[in-house]
Motif scaffolding. Structure first.
Motif, PDB file in Angstrom:
ATOM      1  N   ILE A  63       0.849  -1.188   0.000  1.00 13.03           N
ATOM      2  CA  ILE A  63       0.000   0.000   0.000  1.00 13.03           C
ATOM      3  C   ILE A  63       0.885   1.237   0.000  1.00 13.03           C
ATOM      4  O   ILE A  63       2.089   1.165   0.266  1.00 13.03           O
ATOM      5  CB  ILE A  63      -0.972   0.030   1.213  1.00 13.03           C
ATOM      6  N   GLN A  64       0.291   2.380  -0.265  1.00 15.83           N
ATOM      7  CA  GLN A  64       0.997   3.658  -0.270  1.00 15.83           C
ATOM      8  C   GLN A  64       0.821   4.352   1.085  1.00 15.83           C
ATOM      9  O   GLN A  64       0.000   3.961   1.906  1.00 15.83           O
ATOM     10  CB  GLN A  64       0.428   4.553  -1.383  1.00 15.83           C
ATOM     11  N   TRP A  65       1.570   5.436   1.282  1.00 16.09           N
ATOM     12  CA  TRP A  65       1.461   6.193   2.520  1.00 16.09           C
ATOM     13  C   TRP A  65       0.062   6.791   2.684  1.00 16.09           C
ATOM     14  O   TRP A  65      -0.439   6.910   3.795  1.00 16.09           O
ATOM     15  CB  TRP A  65       2.507   7.315   2.561  1.00 16.09           C
ATOM     16  N   ILE A  66      -0.551   7.157   1.596  1.00 14.11           N
ATOM     17  CA  ILE A  66      -1.890   7.739   1.674  1.00 14.11           C
ATOM     18  C   ILE A  66      -2.895   6.720   2.212  1.00 14.11           C
ATOM     19  O   ILE A  66      -3.818   7.071   2.951  1.00 14.11           O
ATOM     20  CB  ILE A  66      -2.333   8.318   0.302  1.00 14.11           C
ATOM     21  N   ASP A  67      -2.687   5.449   1.879  1.00 17.66           N
ATOM     22  CA  ASP A  67      -3.564   4.400   2.393  1.00 17.66           C
ATOM     23  C   ASP A  67      -3.370   4.221   3.901  1.00 17.66           C
ATOM     24  O   ASP A  67      -4.332   3.992   4.634  1.00 17.66           O
ATOM     25  CB  ASP A  67      -3.305   3.079   1.672  1.00 17.66           C
ATOM     26  N   PHE A  68      -2.118   4.333   4.345  1.00 16.98           N
ATOM     27  CA  PHE A  68      -1.854   4.244   5.785  1.00 16.98           C
ATOM     28  C   PHE A  68      -2.475   5.435   6.509  1.00 16.98           C
ATOM     29  O   PHE A  68      -3.057   5.279   7.584  1.00 16.98           O
ATOM     30  CB  PHE A  68      -0.352   4.176   6.057  1.00 16.98           C
ATOM     31  N   GLY A  69      -2.358   6.613   5.918  1.00 15.38           N
ATOM     32  CA  GLY A  69      -2.987   7.800   6.512  1.00 15.38           C
ATOM     33  C   GLY A  69      -4.496   7.660   6.574  1.00 15.38           C
ATOM     34  O   GLY A  69      -5.132   8.086   7.546  1.00 15.38           O
ATOM     35  N   GLU A  70      -5.081   7.051   5.555  1.00 14.43           N
ATOM     36  CA  GLU A  70      -6.516   6.802   5.556  1.00 14.43           C
ATOM     37  C   GLU A  70      -6.903   5.838   6.681  1.00 14.43           C
ATOM     38  O   GLU A  70      -7.924   6.024   7.340  1.00 14.43           O
ATOM     39  CB  GLU A  70      -6.931   6.231   4.205  1.00 14.43           C
ATOM     40  N   ALA A  71      -6.070   4.821   6.913  1.00 16.74           N
ATOM     41  CA  ALA A  71      -6.337   3.872   7.996  1.00 16.74           C
ATOM     42  C   ALA A  71      -6.271   4.572   9.357  1.00 16.74           C
ATOM     43  O   ALA A  71      -7.113   4.328  10.231  1.00 16.74           O
ATOM     44  CB  ALA A  71      -5.347   2.714   7.943  1.00 16.74           C
ATOM     45  N   VAL A  72      -5.295   5.459   9.518  1.00 17.35           N
ATOM     46  CA  VAL A  72      -5.190   6.220  10.778  1.00 17.35           C
ATOM     47  C   VAL A  72      -6.421   7.107  10.948  1.00 17.35           C
ATOM     48  O   VAL A  72      -6.974   7.221  12.046  1.00 17.35           O
ATOM     49  CB  VAL A  72      -3.891   7.052  10.797  1.00 17.35           C
ATOM     50  N   GLY A  73      -6.866   7.728   9.870  1.00 18.61           N
ATOM     51  CA  GLY A  73      -8.074   8.559   9.924  1.00 18.61           C
ATOM     52  C   GLY A  73      -9.311   7.755  10.282  1.00 18.61           C
ATOM     53  O   GLY A  73     -10.151   8.204  11.067  1.00 18.61           O
TER      54      GLY A  73
END
Length: 93
Positions: A63-73
């Motif tokens: 996954i990309q960093w944006i996907d990880f940020g989405e998971a944190v959100g």
């Protein structure tokens, strides 16, 4: 003869009200508080496992960093639901 059990229970509870109360409101409140503490701890562990899994997938280039940020959100939004519900109850009550 069919209705003897309800009558017997009513007589028993009338004779010994402490049996009917079974600890009263305080024990029920304590049980609810203990369950809430356990449940929130369980949800925190599930959220940590979810974010750890997303981190493993991130460092495995799945996954990309944006996907990880989405998971944190997502975890932040789901975690804030209790506070949001309390706020909404105070606004509309």
């Amino acid at each position: 003869m069919k209705n003897i059990l309800p009558v017997l229970l009513c007589v028993l509870f009338a004779a010994a009200p402490e049996i009917a109360l079974a600890g009263g409101l305080d024990s029920g409140t304590q049980a609810a508080d203990q369950f809430k503490t356990w449940f929130f701890g369980f949800l925190a562990i599930v959220a940590a496992i979810y974010l750890a899994w997303q981190g493993v997938m991130l460092f495995g280039h799945k996954i990309q960093w944006i996907d990880f940020g989405e998971a944190v959100g997502k975890v932040a939004v789901v975690g804030s639901v209790i506070g949001l519900a309390t706020w909404a109850w105070s606004v509309f009550a």
